[in-house]
Design an enzyme around this catalytic site. Structure first.
Site, PDB file in Angstrom:
ATOM      1  N   ASP A   1      -4.086   4.568  16.899  1.00 44.16           N
ATOM      2  CA  ASP A   1      -4.772   3.269  16.786  1.00 44.16           C
ATOM      3  C   ASP A   1      -3.921   2.216  16.042  1.00 44.16           C
ATOM      4  O   ASP A   1      -2.945   2.549  15.389  1.00 44.16           O
ATOM      5  CB  ASP A   1      -6.094   3.495  16.036  1.00 44.16           C
ATOM      6  CG  ASP A   1      -7.115   2.387  16.262  1.00 44.16           C
ATOM      7  OD1 ASP A   1      -6.797   1.394  16.929  1.00 44.16           O
ATOM      8  OD2 ASP A   1      -8.240   2.538  15.759  1.00 44.16           O
TER       9      ASP A   1
ATOM     10  N   LYS B   1      -4.664   8.726  24.975  1.00 46.37           N
ATOM     11  CA  LYS B   1      -5.754   9.264  24.145  1.00 46.37           C
ATOM     12  C   LYS B   1      -6.842   8.202  24.123  1.00 46.37           C
ATOM     13  O   LYS B   1      -6.580   7.047  23.767  1.00 46.37           O
ATOM     14  CB  LYS B   1      -5.250   9.554  22.728  1.00 46.37           C
ATOM     15  CG  LYS B   1      -6.369   9.916  21.746  1.00 46.37           C
ATOM     16  CD  LYS B   1      -5.841  10.215  20.351  1.00 46.37           C
ATOM     17  CE  LYS B   1      -6.982  10.429  19.370  1.00 46.37           C
ATOM     18  NZ  LYS B   1      -6.498  10.705  17.996  1.00 46.37           N
TER      19      LYS B   1
ATOM     20  N   ASP C   1     -10.518   7.040  22.845  1.00 49.16           N
ATOM     21  CA  ASP C   1     -11.459   7.281  21.754  1.00 49.16           C
ATOM     22  C   ASP C   1     -12.874   6.788  22.087  1.00 49.16           C
ATOM     23  O   ASP C   1     -13.121   6.301  23.193  1.00 49.16           O
ATOM     24  CB  ASP C   1     -10.895   6.607  20.489  1.00 49.16           C
ATOM     25  CG  ASP C   1     -11.143   7.414  19.231  1.00 49.16           C
ATOM     26  OD1 ASP C   1     -12.078   8.226  19.216  1.00 49.16           O
ATOM     27  OD2 ASP C   1     -10.395   7.219  18.257  1.00 49.16           O
TER      28      ASP C   1
ATOM     29  N   ARG D   1     -11.833  16.353  23.344  1.00 47.38           N
ATOM     30  CA  ARG D   1     -12.086  16.802  21.972  1.00 47.38           C
ATOM     31  C   ARG D   1     -13.460  17.452  21.912  1.00 47.38           C
ATOM     32  O   ARG D   1     -14.391  17.042  22.594  1.00 47.38           O
ATOM     33  CB  ARG D   1     -12.000  15.603  21.042  1.00 47.38           C
ATOM     34  CG  ARG D   1     -10.551  15.193  20.736  1.00 47.38           C
ATOM     35  CD  ARG D   1     -10.021  15.979  19.554  1.00 47.38           C
ATOM     36  NE  ARG D   1     -10.901  15.731  18.430  1.00 47.38           N
ATOM     37  CZ  ARG D   1     -10.868  14.612  17.706  1.00 47.38           C
ATOM     38  NH1 ARG D   1      -9.980  13.677  17.948  1.00 47.38           N
ATOM     39  NH2 ARG D   1     -11.718  14.444  16.711  1.00 47.38           N
TER      40      ARG D   1
ATOM     41  N   ASP E   1     -13.242  14.549  13.786  1.00 48.73           N
ATOM     42  CA  ASP E   1     -11.836  14.681  13.386  1.00 48.73           C
ATOM     43  C   ASP E   1     -11.613  15.829  12.403  1.00 48.73           C
ATOM     44  O   ASP E   1     -12.363  16.015  11.450  1.00 48.73           O
ATOM     45  CB  ASP E   1     -11.354  13.390  12.715  1.00 48.73           C
ATOM     46  CG  ASP E   1     -11.110  12.270  13.716  1.00 48.73           C
ATOM     47  OD1 ASP E   1     -11.416  12.452  14.909  1.00 48.73           O
ATOM     48  OD2 ASP E   1     -10.612  11.215  13.286  1.00 48.73           O
TER      49      ASP E   1
END
Ligand code: NAG
Ligand code: NAG
Ligand code: NAG
Ligand code: NAG
Ligand code: NAG
Ligand code: NAG
Ligand code: NAG
Ligand code: NAG
Ligand code: NAG
Ligand code: NAG
Length: 500
Positions: free
Chosen positions: A74, A150, A152, A208, A212
């Site tokens: 990010d 990736k 999110d 995922r 996290d």
């Protein structure tokens, strides 16, 4: 006969699964490997950081072990350009030469470029998200030469809450990436919300499964709820999830992993300093056995030698990159204390089939024994438990055979050898001296893991430590919060095939 038919059935099912169930972009046939800046740098990103790290990935021999993607996380953009189809603008201070220049440099080193965005209005760091801008962003990424995305889940405008809504939101970007014509590995990151293991494989290359990870073996944290037997049904993924918390969540959904489509246990914390050596060994072993992507998350400019040695263990990586593409599964877990945190203090045994390296009917097996107790323990895995998927209660034919037991950590690079690699690199930056120092290591650029396994390369197979006979037990003394990891190979002295 029945057993052989079952095996054939399983092979057919596996073939159908990998050809039909997985997203069809030809990528992540084995779990992706690389490095992402987030765990150690957060928003502190720049061209310099990515290129320096890329060079270290080459010099430390990590590229030749398979770590391929350099992933920018990010905080890299400054908004959208209204006079150019609202395309996203890279931060000119952090990336003075633009993103295409970064991609070109990485490609010249033989590495891939990973990019980050978010299926929401904003990214988690508050930068422009891609929701509603999927087409222009995918096109922009492809034009830059991006190889990996990736994607999110922050600020998703409430477009979550059931599998249809979440999968539809993520599918838009999957289709946009496909439409660019450039193969771009799609790493879906919605933290396990709305059961992505049920639908992720038709859209993305990995998903995922939790909030996290953080640099802790078993510290409970209220911000990462859901441990224990119901953790698969986690309404609030949170963050600050310990390694044992994530292993527990993975245990319920191991069957979802398949070539082209993987459960993502999140980036590695090895090398970030807050776990013991034994804990990092167990962390790396489990991510490999569960077929998670192996994405380094540490600062390679100051990697401790012992951590470089863990990350460089080709015998463990070979389990992760096994051509059969099947995750190990947890066979048992027992508490060792009365005041147990589920998973934390427990002992666990995982096993899973690997492609045969003996040319026979019988798959090799990986066995991982995890010791969550606060003291070293002797742990035991019976063949009956290891092979329970091939027949309950010890009825599997494999239980009546003998097996070679090979320790996958026996050939871990010594700390002094790892230090020599680091020293050679700092003495001659950007030269290939360091990889010369480590010339006895496995080179997956030269010989793929699949071929190395066929060749019986001992760097991949580990050292023979013992054999286990019919109905026997694999035993290991395992450090507190550590793991032992073995490859079992069928010995020809087992039962005759006719007896099947
Ligand atoms: C796009 O999807 C089609 C159909 O699934 C597939 O054949 C093709 O390889 C994909 N292309 C890319 C670049 O991902
Ligand atoms: C090594 O490579 C990095 C990244 O390309 C670059 O920033 C650095 O200046 C180089 N160092 C030397 C000594 O050439
Ligand atoms: C915005 O797009 C226009 C037209 O392509 C271009 O001239 C301008 O440089 C872009 N601005 C930024 C900040 O990238
Ligand atoms: C922007 O739109 C123009 C005209 O439709 C098109 O030619 C161009 O490729 C677009 N650029 C991007 C980055 O999508
Ligand atoms: C690998 O080892 C197995 C079992 O010992 C043996 O059958 C096979 O021939 C070996 N393969 C090679 C290429 O040496
Ligand atoms: C673990 O054991 C050590 C001594 O071996 C002890 O000091 C420590 O308090 C124990 N920790 C826990 C959580 O039981
Ligand atoms: C494993 O077996 C050994 C030898 O029988 C025994 O001493 C030990 O307690 C066993 N370990 C566990 C965790 O049961
Ligand atoms: C494993 O085997 C290699 C040679 O095949 C040897 O160099 C190494 O010392 C062995 N490691 C252990 C721990 O026995
Ligand atoms: C690095 O390699 C070069 C040439 O291969 C050699 O001249 C130099 O001495 C080496 N440096 C170190 C620190 O090993
Ligand atoms: C690994 O193999 C590749 C391809 O043969 C070669 O270019 C590279 O130098 C090798 N790496 C090491 C460390 O020897």
């Amino acid at each position: 006969m029945i057993f052989q038919n079952l095996v054939k059935g399983a092979v057919v099912a596996a073939f159908l699964a990998s050809s039909v169930g997985a997203v069809d972009n030809g990528l992540a046939i084995t779990p992706q490997m690389g490095w992402d800046n987030w765990n150690s740098f957060g928003c502190d990103v720049s061209e310099t950081l990515l290129l320096q790290t890329a060079q270290l990935i080459v010099d430390y021999g990590l590229k030749d072990l398979g770590y391929h993607y350099v992933i920018l996380d990010d905080c890299w953009s400054v908004g959208r350009n209204a006079s150019n189809n609202n395309s996203i603008i890279p931060d000119p201070k952090k990336f003075p030469n633009g993103m295409a220049a970064v991609a070109d440099h990485l490609h010249s080193l033989g590495l891939g470029f990973g990019m980050y965005s978010d299926a929401g209005k904003y990214t988690c760091g508050g930068y422009a998200g891609s929701l509603g801008y999927e087409t222009v962003d995918a096109k922009t990424f492809a034009e830059w030469g991006v190889d990996y995305l990736k994607y999110d889940n922050c600020y998703n405008m409430g477009q979550a809450g059931n599998q249809q809504i979440s999968s539809a939101r993520y599918e838009v970007m999957g289709n946009a990436l496909n439409a660019t014509g450039r193969p771009i590995l799609y790493s879906l990151c919605n933290w396990g919300e709305d059961y992505p293991w049920n639908w992720g494989s038709t859209i993305a290359n990995s998903w995922r499964i939790s909030g996290d990870v953080y640099d802790s073996w078993d510290q409970p944290d209220s911000r990462c709820p859901c441990d224990g037997p119901d953790a698969w049904n986690c309404g609030l993924p949170g963050f600050h999830c310990s390694v044992t918390n994530i292993i527990n969540k993975a245990s319920f959904i191991v069957s979802k992993a398949q070539p082209g489509a993987w459960n993502d246990l999140d980036m590695l914390e090895v090398g970030n300093g807050a776990m013991t050596d034994a804990e990092y060994v167990a962390h790396f072993s489990m991510w490999a056995a569960a077929k998670s992507p192996l994405i380094l998350g540490n600062d390679l400019r100051k990697v401790p030698a012992k951590d470089l040695a863990i990350l460089s263990n080709a015998a463990v990586i070979a389990v992760n990159q096994d051509p059969a593409g099947s995750s190990a599964a947890r066979r048992w877990m027992y508490s060792t204390t009365s005041s147990d945190v589920y998973g934390g203090n427990a002992i666990q045994m995982w096993s899973g089939s690997l492609q045969s390296t003996t040319g026979g009917t019988y798959s090799d097996m990986v066995v991982v024994l995890i010791n969550g107790a606060n003291e070293s323990m002797v742990l035991n895995a019976t063949l009956a438990d290891i092979f329970i998927d091939n027949g309950a209660s010890g009825t599997a034919p494999q239980v009546k055979m003998s097996w070679e037991v090979r320790d996958l950590w026996a050939n871990r690079m010594s700390e002094s050898e790892a230090q020599a690699i680091i020293d050679a690199t700092s003495a001659a930056p950007n030269a290939t001296n360091a990889t010369t120092v480590g010339s006895g290591r496995y080179n997956a650029t030269q010989t793929s893991y699949a071929q190395g396994l066929k060749n019986n390369d001992t760097l991949l197979l580990g050292n023979v430590t013992s054999t286990v006979g019919p109905s026997g037990t694999v035993t290991a003394t395992v450090d507190s919060h550590g793991a032992a990891m073995f490859r079992l190979r069928a010995l020809p002295t087992g039962m005759k095939r006719d007896e099947l």
